[in-house]
Design an enzyme around this catalytic site. Structure first.
Site, mmCIF file in Angstrom:
data_model
loop_
_atom_site.group_PDB
_atom_site.id
_atom_site.type_symbol
_atom_site.label_atom_id
_atom_site.label_comp_id
_atom_site.label_asym_id
_atom_site.label_seq_id
_atom_site.Cartn_x
_atom_site.Cartn_y
_atom_site.Cartn_z
ATOM 1 N N ASP A 1 3.453 3.217 -5.436
ATOM 2 C CA ASP A 1 2.537 3.325 -4.299
ATOM 3 C C ASP A 1 1.594 2.133 -4.326
ATOM 4 O O ASP A 1 1.353 1.524 -5.388
ATOM 5 C CB ASP A 1 1.742 4.633 -4.356
ATOM 6 N N GLU B 1 -2.166 0.352 -2.346
ATOM 7 C CA GLU B 1 -3.295 0.423 -1.424
ATOM 8 C C GLU B 1 -3.538 -0.988 -0.902
ATOM 9 O O GLU B 1 -3.264 -1.976 -1.602
ATOM 10 C CB GLU B 1 -4.550 0.977 -2.096
ATOM 11 N N GLU C 1 -12.568 0.851 7.568
ATOM 12 C CA GLU C 1 -11.515 1.861 7.715
ATOM 13 C C GLU C 1 -10.676 1.986 6.454
ATOM 14 O O GLU C 1 -10.332 3.096 6.029
ATOM 15 C CB GLU C 1 -10.601 1.500 8.901
ATOM 16 N N HIS D 1 -9.408 4.515 0.564
ATOM 17 C CA HIS D 1 -9.215 4.417 -0.893
ATOM 18 C C HIS D 1 -10.491 4.185 -1.697
ATOM 19 O O HIS D 1 -10.473 4.290 -2.926
ATOM 20 C CB HIS D 1 -8.188 3.330 -1.234
ATOM 21 N N HIS E 1 -7.315 8.277 -1.604
ATOM 22 C CA HIS E 1 -6.028 7.722 -1.981
ATOM 23 C C HIS E 1 -6.206 6.788 -3.175
ATOM 24 O O HIS E 1 -7.155 6.010 -3.240
ATOM 25 C CB HIS E 1 -5.430 6.922 -0.817
ATOM 26 N N ASP F 1 -1.292 8.723 -6.582
ATOM 27 C CA ASP F 1 -0.339 9.043 -5.520
ATOM 28 C C ASP F 1 1.104 8.860 -6.001
ATOM 29 O O ASP F 1 1.999 9.609 -5.593
ATOM 30 C CB ASP F 1 -0.601 8.174 -4.288
#
Length: 240
Positions: free
Chosen positions: A7, A9, A52, A57, A150, A155
């Site tokens: 995963d 970010e 945003e 995260h 997140h 994750d």
């Protein structure tokens, strides 16, 4: 069989429009069992952090300012994933960002045929339901209480559990631990046979959808992971 659940970010949604990676998390599975071997790194994106993305995260530009840039961690990342299968939820997003970073360094891209997209698996298994990672964790009763925001490594760990469930989950009921003389305790399991439906469920996929999917799989090449799951002549060749 070694698989890497992965995963990322990022600073936003546009891999080729100015956004950058800020975190990579990977967990290793061997024969679908987590080994405890992980790769995790925060990355300095060398740009600001949009509000945003921060809301998703919680990684600020200040926090990331002293972290390595991607070129400094690329070799370690590639050494960890090697040439093994990558398991990713909504894989096009993460692979897009990883390949954008690799291309900036003049490094080979990650091939699509080595990636399993759990979002596609979930849509195939649950065509009528929500298939976000949160939706799947709720469906399978996976504890997501640690997931306040997140995070790539967390994750990836949660996705590994979801992936196991998408492939069938536990097929046996644990009965207990039995000790025999001086041997270490061993796990005793009781297998349960599947009961066929009295009347088969009607097909949910139209002929046109089947043809479109077959054409998509064929375009991925002979090494495509999908061939292990698809009911196609190419899949039969791979299995033989």
């Amino acid at each position: 069989m070694r698989e890497i659940v992965l995963d990322t970010e990022t600073t936003g949604l546009e891999a080729y429009g100015g956004d950058r990676l800020v975190e990579i998390g990977c967990v290793e599975m061997v024969n679908r069992i987590l080994t405890g071997n992980v790769f995790h790194v925060y990355i300095n994106p060398q740009r600001d952090m949009p509000q945003e993305a921060f809301n998703v995260h919680g990684l600020s530009a200040e926090f990331l300012s002293d972290k390595p840039i991607f070129s400094q961690v690329a070799d370690e990342f590639l050494e960890f994933i090697q040439e093994d299968t990558l398991v990713i939820h909504n894989a096009a997003f993460d692979i897009g960002f990883l390949n954008a970073e690799l291309e900036r360094l003049g490094r080979p891209s990650i091939a699509r045929d080595r990636v399993i997209d759990t979002l596609a698996l979930a849509r195939r298994k649950h065509p009528g339901g929500g298939n976000r990672l949160d939706d799947l964790m709720n469906r399978y009763g996976i504890d997501s209480s640690r997931r306040v925001k997140h995070g790539a490594l967390l994750d990836a760990e949660l996705l590994a559990e979801v992936y196991s469930e998408l492939l069938g989950g536990r097929q046996a009921t644990l009965i207990g631990l039995v000790e025999e003389s001086t041997e270490a305790p061993r796990l005793v399991v009781e297998a349960r046979a599947a009961h066929p439906r009295p009347v088969p469920l009607p097909a949910r996929i139209s002929a046109a959808e089947s043809e479109a999917h077959a054409a998509f799989v064929a375009a991925l090449g002979e090494k495509a992971i999908w061939l292990k799951y698809a009911d196609t002549p190419e899949a039969e060749k791979t299995a033989s």
